[in-house]
Design a protein around this motif. Sequence first.
Motif, PDB file in Angstrom:
ATOM      1  N   GLY A   5       0.921  -1.007  -0.115  1.00  0.00           N
ATOM      2  CA  GLY A   5       0.232  -0.023  -0.209  1.00  0.00           C
ATOM      3  C   GLY A   5       1.153   1.273  -0.167  1.00  0.00           C
ATOM      4  O   GLY A   5       0.475   2.105   0.097  1.00  0.00           O
ATOM      5  N   ARG A   6       1.863   0.997  -0.157  1.00  0.00           N
ATOM      6  CA  ARG A   6       2.936   2.243   0.214  1.00  0.00           C
ATOM      7  C   ARG A   6       2.971   3.196  -1.217  1.00  0.00           C
ATOM      8  O   ARG A   6       2.968   2.337  -2.269  1.00  0.00           O
ATOM      9  CB  ARG A   6       4.256   2.319   0.524  1.00  0.00           C
ATOM     10  N   ALA A   7       3.510   4.406  -0.972  1.00  0.00           N
ATOM     11  CA  ALA A   7       3.528   4.997  -2.429  1.00  0.00           C
ATOM     12  C   ALA A   7       4.269   5.790  -2.690  1.00  0.00           C
ATOM     13  O   ALA A   7       3.928   6.936  -1.481  1.00  0.00           O
ATOM     14  CB  ALA A   7       2.118   5.660  -3.120  1.00  0.00           C
ATOM     15  N   THR A   8       5.151   5.493  -3.379  1.00  0.00           N
ATOM     16  CA  THR A   8       6.560   7.278  -2.853  1.00  0.00           C
ATOM     17  C   THR A   8       7.448   7.264  -4.008  1.00  0.00           C
ATOM     18  O   THR A   8       6.764   6.753  -5.159  1.00  0.00           O
ATOM     19  CB  THR A   8       7.873   6.602  -2.068  1.00  0.00           C
ATOM     20  N   GLY A   9       8.104   7.880  -4.264  1.00  0.00           N
ATOM     21  CA  GLY A   9       8.103   8.909  -5.978  1.00  0.00           C
ATOM     22  C   GLY A   9       7.391   9.768  -6.846  1.00  0.00           C
ATOM     23  O   GLY A   9       6.005  10.236  -6.849  1.00  0.00           O
ATOM     24  N   GLY A  10       7.861  11.097  -6.472  1.00  0.00           N
ATOM     25  CA  GLY A  10       6.891  12.666  -7.802  1.00  0.00           C
ATOM     26  C   GLY A  10       6.695  12.842  -6.731  1.00  0.00           C
ATOM     27  O   GLY A  10       6.690  12.524  -5.284  1.00  0.00           O
ATOM     28  N   ALA A  11       5.557  13.702  -7.929  1.00  0.00           N
ATOM     29  CA  ALA A  11       4.943  14.495  -6.566  1.00  0.00           C
ATOM     30  C   ALA A  11       3.655  14.313  -6.148  1.00  0.00           C
ATOM     31  O   ALA A  11       3.005  13.461  -6.723  1.00  0.00           O
ATOM     32  CB  ALA A  11       4.915  15.967  -7.056  1.00  0.00           C
ATOM     33  N   GLU A  12       3.433  14.087  -4.326  1.00  0.00           N
ATOM     34  CA  GLU A  12       1.729  13.902  -3.965  1.00  0.00           C
ATOM     35  C   GLU A  12       1.469  12.000  -4.962  1.00  0.00           C
ATOM     36  O   GLU A  12       0.256  12.032  -4.935  1.00  0.00           O
ATOM     37  CB  GLU A  12       0.400  14.816  -4.484  1.00  0.00           C
ATOM     38  N   PRO A  13       2.401  11.372  -4.173  1.00  0.00           N
ATOM     39  CA  PRO A  13       2.392   9.877  -4.714  1.00  0.00           C
ATOM     40  C   PRO A  13       1.243   9.245  -4.300  1.00  0.00           C
ATOM     41  O   PRO A  13       0.462   8.365  -4.765  1.00  0.00           O
ATOM     42  CB  PRO A  13       3.679   9.279  -4.283  1.00  0.00           C
TER      43      PRO A  13
END
Length: 669
Positions: free
Chosen positions: A591-599
């Motif tokens: 469920g994690r979201a990383t990388g970029g703007a407002e992932p």
Amino acid sequence: MSKPFPFTAVVGQDDLRLALLLNAVSPAVGGVLVRGEKGTAKSTAVRALSALLPEVAVVPGCRFSCAPAAPDPNCPDGPHEPGAGSARPARMVELPVGASEDRLVGALDIERALAEGVKAFEPGLLADAHRGILYVDEVNLLHDHLVDLLLDAAAMGASYVEREGVSVRHAARFLLVGTMNPEEGELRPQLLDRFGLTVEVAASREPDQRVEVVRRRLAYDDDPGGFAAKWADEEAAVRQRITAARELLPQVRLGDGALRQIAATCAAFEVDGMRADIVMARTATALAAWAGRTDVLAEDVRQAALLALPHRRRRNPFDAPGLDEDKLDETLEQFSGEDQGDDDPDPDGPGGPDGGGGRPQPDSGPQGGGESAAQPEAGEDGQPQASGAREQSAVRAAEPFRTKVLSVPGIGEGASGRRSRARTEHGRTTGARRPRGTLTKLHLAATVQAAAPHQRARGRSGPGLVIRRDDLRQATREGREGNLVLFVVDASGSMAARQRMGAVKGAVLSLLLDAYQRRDKVGLVTFRGSGAQVALPPTSSVDAAAVRLESLPTGGRTPLAAGLLKAHEVLRVERLRDPARRALVVVVTDGRATGGAEPVALAGRAARLFAAEGVACVVVDCESGPVRLGLAGQLAGELGGSAVTLDELRADSIAGLVRDVQGTSRRAA
């Protein structure tokens, strides 16, 4: 009609040609399954075989090809008196993948039944193939209902038709030959076992051989008749050799030593049942006859094992076909008998320069394989670290386990399968309706019932019914459909811990195995680093999906939104190609979201696309550790689906998951 490509002009593919020739010598071997990539002369070789088969004597006028010397006493065109008959070439009958049940087994002649009031049987392809070849190209794509009919006919040597007031039985003994590309899906185990032999074919990597293939193909396309004439002598020689081997076959002695080797080999490779032993015995005998010998040698047993056992030792669709040849040689040596024959065959004798093995020409092409070893694990947060930021090599999957069925709710209209309820062309009849468009499945009783009250008004005077278009009724049937199961797998650094990723892969393999059994299409989307990719476009080959999953590397950031958007695009394209097939999306992530703007916000917006379209979704929560953020559960809510942990995927725990998926889909609908 142009002449077929000559059998003897096929370049290479020695195992394929040998397997076909052995069946020509002894049809009791049980047919051939040819597995291989596209463009490897599979169909060309099979179609060329029919020209080499001896002619067949038949009773004149019999639609079921009864032998004049011993006609079938139950032949629908009989009874026939034994006597002289007429000779005709052996037939090769092709069964199209999309053939109907009526076309395969035959059916009531509707025209005569309605016009003359008589029951007349119209034979199908099984009757045409009796005492010949039944060839199924792309046999792995054959509908289940046709597979069941083929299994019955192959097991009993007869076709039984009990339908629409018709009861017919006729002989149906044929050489079953199938070709398939494993990338398009595997074959049902029951049908797989019915093929006596199997061969794997691949295009040659030798430039000289490839040049010769192109040269011969171009020459044939330019002048089929002239090309066939150039190979006429070689074709005649092989035809004569087949005839000689058939005559010698009853004299071949299968000694106790060879039988012990056959039994020991089958036991050593743990094949199921006794069919493998019988097929090996018949194949070894045919090999000896083909080589011009009357004794079965150890080399015949070895070659028979290589042809008859690889497809019988697979325990599940993810096992690679093939045999351990070192183990085979050890078994044969351990159980070598003393009655194998006194001398080796003459290399230049009837067996040919291959030492009696019966190969049309020598072949090479060692096979090998390897596997990836697990590497150090990545960081839990997926951020650049000393070891975790680097791309990690593939981790082995844990052992797959048995799952319960995940079905899509409601009644669909997709391709035939075994997962969800559907209105199909095949299955149990549930009623009748007026046809919309072309009539495909006549409901005879309903049609007669609709026409009966109007016979006097229509001036009926004979035994037949007066039928009009408005009287016709289409049968409505309910069966099962296959679905598209699209896996969206997080391969980022946060998933790269060895133990966790092994468990994830084991869970996905378990669901893939279930998809194989349910005749689904599967697809695989992975996301890691800076984006997502379609690791495997939707396909019927769960074997290919398992291979891609096994070699999946991990590491880097977690572009969850990119993975979901890529999956959404895959579904959009697949709906255009196959609009009737319903989908189940399985997202495997922590469920994690990383990388970029407002992932996180991007992932939420991507997830809501699935919820808006009512796509059934399941999130497999891979989060571990004492502190859990519950991000996978939040993602499931935005998808309009449900979340389940890896532990809950096992056994009875899936029952609750199915209810959640169905309930969510109903709410979305």
